[in-house]
Design a protein around this motif. Sequence first.
Motif, mmCIF file in Angstrom:
data_model
loop_
_atom_site.group_PDB
_atom_site.id
_atom_site.type_symbol
_atom_site.label_atom_id
_atom_site.label_comp_id
_atom_site.label_asym_id
_atom_site.label_seq_id
_atom_site.Cartn_x
_atom_site.Cartn_y
_atom_site.Cartn_z
ATOM 1 N N GLU A 20 0.833 -1.209 0.000
ATOM 2 C CA GLU A 20 0.000 0.000 0.000
ATOM 3 C C GLU A 20 0.866 1.257 0.000
ATOM 4 O O GLU A 20 0.586 2.212 -0.711
ATOM 5 N N HIS A 21 1.942 1.223 0.793
ATOM 6 C CA HIS A 21 2.819 2.391 0.850
ATOM 7 C C HIS A 21 3.472 2.652 -0.492
ATOM 8 O O HIS A 21 3.551 3.790 -0.961
ATOM 9 N N LEU A 22 3.920 1.581 -1.140
ATOM 10 C CA LEU A 22 4.626 1.742 -2.412
ATOM 11 C C LEU A 22 3.706 2.253 -3.504
ATOM 12 O O LEU A 22 4.166 2.807 -4.504
ATOM 13 N N GLU A 23 2.403 2.034 -3.309
ATOM 14 C CA GLU A 23 1.476 2.497 -4.346
ATOM 15 C C GLU A 23 1.428 4.005 -4.441
ATOM 16 O O GLU A 23 1.149 4.558 -5.498
ATOM 17 N N HIS A 24 1.741 4.676 -3.316
ATOM 18 C CA HIS A 24 1.693 6.132 -3.431
ATOM 19 C C HIS A 24 3.030 6.814 -3.129
ATOM 20 O O HIS A 24 3.121 8.026 -3.102
ATOM 21 N N CYS A 25 4.091 6.026 -2.876
ATOM 22 C CA CYS A 25 5.365 6.670 -2.583
ATOM 23 C C CYS A 25 6.396 6.266 -3.623
ATOM 24 O O CYS A 25 6.916 5.157 -3.610
ATOM 25 N N ARG A 26 6.646 7.201 -4.523
ATOM 26 C CA ARG A 26 7.517 6.852 -5.648
ATOM 27 C C ARG A 26 8.957 6.645 -5.230
ATOM 28 O O ARG A 26 9.672 5.826 -5.787
ATOM 29 N N GLU A 27 9.366 7.402 -4.212
ATOM 30 C CA GLU A 27 10.766 7.312 -3.779
ATOM 31 C C GLU A 27 11.061 5.919 -3.216
ATOM 32 O O GLU A 27 12.040 5.274 -3.586
ATOM 33 N N CYS A 28 10.186 5.469 -2.324
ATOM 34 C CA CYS A 28 10.392 4.128 -1.763
ATOM 35 C C CYS A 28 10.287 3.068 -2.838
ATOM 36 O O CYS A 28 11.013 2.080 -2.829
ATOM 37 N N LEU A 29 9.375 3.287 -3.775
ATOM 38 C CA LEU A 29 9.216 2.300 -4.845
ATOM 39 C C LEU A 29 10.510 2.169 -5.643
ATOM 40 O O LEU A 29 10.956 1.061 -5.952
ATOM 41 N N SER A 30 11.140 3.327 -5.954
ATOM 42 C CA SER A 30 12.402 3.229 -6.717
ATOM 43 C C SER A 30 13.461 2.483 -5.937
ATOM 44 O O SER A 30 14.226 1.701 -6.490
ATOM 45 N N LYS A 31 13.495 2.724 -4.620
ATOM 46 C CA LYS A 31 14.503 2.021 -3.817
ATOM 47 C C LYS A 31 14.223 0.521 -3.810
ATOM 48 O O LYS A 31 15.135 -0.293 -3.954
ATOM 49 N N TYR A 32 12.956 0.164 -3.670
ATOM 50 C CA TYR A 32 12.597 -1.252 -3.671
ATOM 51 C C TYR A 32 12.974 -1.897 -4.988
ATOM 52 O O TYR A 32 13.567 -2.978 -5.022
ATOM 53 N N GLU A 33 12.627 -1.208 -6.074
ATOM 54 C CA GLU A 33 12.920 -1.794 -7.390
ATOM 55 C C GLU A 33 14.414 -1.946 -7.577
ATOM 56 O O GLU A 33 14.888 -2.937 -8.137
ATOM 57 N N PHE A 34 15.166 -0.949 -7.093
ATOM 58 C CA PHE A 34 16.614 -1.032 -7.243
ATOM 59 C C PHE A 34 17.188 -2.215 -6.490
ATOM 60 O O PHE A 34 18.018 -2.963 -6.997
ATOM 61 N N GLU A 35 16.739 -2.377 -5.238
ATOM 62 C CA GLU A 35 17.316 -3.466 -4.442
ATOM 63 C C GLU A 35 16.953 -4.833 -5.014
ATOM 64 O O GLU A 35 17.721 -5.784 -4.920
ATOM 65 N N GLU A 36 15.757 -4.924 -5.619
ATOM 66 C CA GLU A 36 15.387 -6.175 -6.305
ATOM 67 C C GLU A 36 16.351 -6.429 -7.450
ATOM 68 O O GLU A 36 16.820 -7.548 -7.667
ATOM 69 N N LEU A 37 16.631 -5.362 -8.161
ATOM 70 C CA LEU A 37 17.550 -5.443 -9.300
ATOM 71 C C LEU A 37 18.928 -5.881 -8.841
ATOM 72 O O LEU A 37 19.556 -6.768 -9.430
ATOM 73 N N PHE A 38 19.382 -5.276 -7.741
ATOM 74 C CA PHE A 38 20.702 -5.598 -7.216
ATOM 75 C C PHE A 38 20.774 -7.066 -6.812
ATOM 76 O O PHE A 38 21.739 -7.780 -7.094
ATOM 77 N N ARG A 39 19.726 -7.517 -6.146
ATOM 78 C CA ARG A 39 19.708 -8.916 -5.694
ATOM 79 C C ARG A 39 19.784 -9.863 -6.892
ATOM 80 O O ARG A 39 20.580 -10.800 -6.904
ATOM 81 N N ALA A 40 18.963 -9.573 -7.920
ATOM 82 C CA ALA A 40 18.968 -10.437 -9.093
ATOM 83 C C ALA A 40 20.332 -10.401 -9.787
ATOM 84 O O ALA A 40 20.827 -11.424 -10.281
ATOM 85 N N PHE A 41 20.928 -9.218 -9.804
ATOM 86 C CA PHE A 41 22.244 -9.038 -10.422
ATOM 87 C C PHE A 41 23.292 -9.907 -9.737
ATOM 88 O O PHE A 41 24.058 -10.618 -10.380
ATOM 89 N N VAL A 42 23.304 -9.868 -8.398
ATOM 90 C CA VAL A 42 24.296 -10.656 -7.654
ATOM 91 C C VAL A 42 24.086 -12.141 -7.900
ATOM 92 O O VAL A 42 25.034 -12.888 -8.154
ATOM 93 N N ILE A 43 22.815 -12.567 -7.835
ATOM 94 C CA ILE A 43 22.537 -13.991 -8.034
ATOM 95 C C ILE A 43 23.003 -14.431 -9.414
ATOM 96 O O ILE A 43 23.648 -15.471 -9.566
ATOM 97 N N GLU A 44 22.696 -13.611 -10.426
ATOM 98 C CA GLU A 44 23.064 -14.008 -11.781
ATOM 99 C C GLU A 44 24.570 -14.071 -11.962
ATOM 100 O O GLU A 44 25.103 -15.046 -12.496
#
Lengths: 256, 208
Positions: free
Chosen positions: A28-52
């Motif tokens: 719910e928070h991410l639906e209206h907070c763009r800043e947190c959403l970008s951070k979340y998306e980035f960390e997901e990206l980072f995690r996938a990057f490390v795994i790959e």
Amino acid sequence: MNCKEALEKLQEIIDKEANDVDAREVKEHLEHCRECLSKYEFEELFRAFVIEKASIEAKTDLLREKILKCCDKPERAKGLFGSGLKIGAILVSAAVAIILCVITAFTVAEFYRHQAYIVPFEEKHMNSIEYTDYSKPLVGELLSVRDYLNNNLRISLTGDPKGFRLIGAGFSNVKSGRFAHIRYRKGADYISLFISNANVNLPDFEQMSYYSIEYHMHVSDNCLVLYWKCGNNSIIAVSENPGIDMTPLIPVIKIS
Amino acid sequence: MSIVVVARNIGVIFLTERQSEKEKKQKFEAEALIHLDSLYRTALRMTRNDGDAADLVQDAFFKAYRFWDKFEEGTNCRAWLFKIMTNIFINNYRSKASTPQTIDLEDIDDNFLFGQLSALGPSEDPEKLFFNKIFDTDVRAAIDKMPDDFRLVTILSLLEGFSYQEIADILNINVGTVKSRLHRGRKLLQKSLWDYAVKNGFVKDAAK
């Protein structure tokens, strides 16, 4: 949920370990907070990057063969029937002897199990998977600790302090540097001995982490600390209960 | 007379023992040995060299075979094997491979890398800017450089997919410690990769 709370949950959410309530609130928070959403998306990206990038292939065919081969036990029974009677009698007495040993071993193990502070240290304990109590200091580095003391610091320990038993040795990191850490025990009393050629600040010992466990020891609360310097080396003895007589330590430490 | 009976009974015991030994081996092969790849990969990451990794994995499987009776069928075999291997690693191999160092994590922000890359420009694509420039070997090297505690939990969580609770059981620590080490490990990894990128000129450090 505010941004601070949402970001606190980031790691759990990304690792898919968060509970349903938290997951919903963060969504719910991410639906209206763009800043947190970008951070979340980035960390997901980072995690996938490390795994790959970090994945490796392993060639295990030879290893598999080796392991299977060694699990094979050789045939035993053939020789037995040949000289049946005599071997039978020997086996029975061996069985009785083994049972007696097992009973003794169980008694000893029971004795040790109740003493939760004993840290497995001897070779025989290291091979047993029962002894894995890492809530107390580190095990099994006595040889490297002894080498470090003898070669780097020219200090040797001539034996155990009278009445005390060596229960563990390892290396500890304190802000000032790396210390050889030896632990002794007498009944319910524990002494820690720290030796190093690093520059020592005694307050650094108020919060220490052993090499693999977080263990907080408050030096200021009712603990006795002996501290002496010889040349570049610092030796600190800390008692973990008040009123332990630590003087038996002194003749044990030999400086060359 | 009684000795003959005893000898015959011992003979019977040995025969049944041989049979159950065969069953044991089959079960072991079917349930435990299937995890060999996963364990070997992890052993490679723990010990950082092939020879030690092979020895570590073999030691783990031999011990698992010896203690196979203690394993409760139907429970998490993979986690059980990892626990055995991690204990062996900590007791016997770690002093060879250890990198003792005091790490100061105080000045690394949460979301460190996000912050650094954002500072380079709001429209920059992090993938083009950073992720695509870093090689596999560099990431593996960064993981290898991590202190053992952080490296172990990172390997088990990120690369082997164990849950926090499973990791807590394997390493005999509590879940809070697992989370905390993962968190600090991630910060360390981000800082390490960032420093590497700066050093090799992939990015300009905005702070400098």
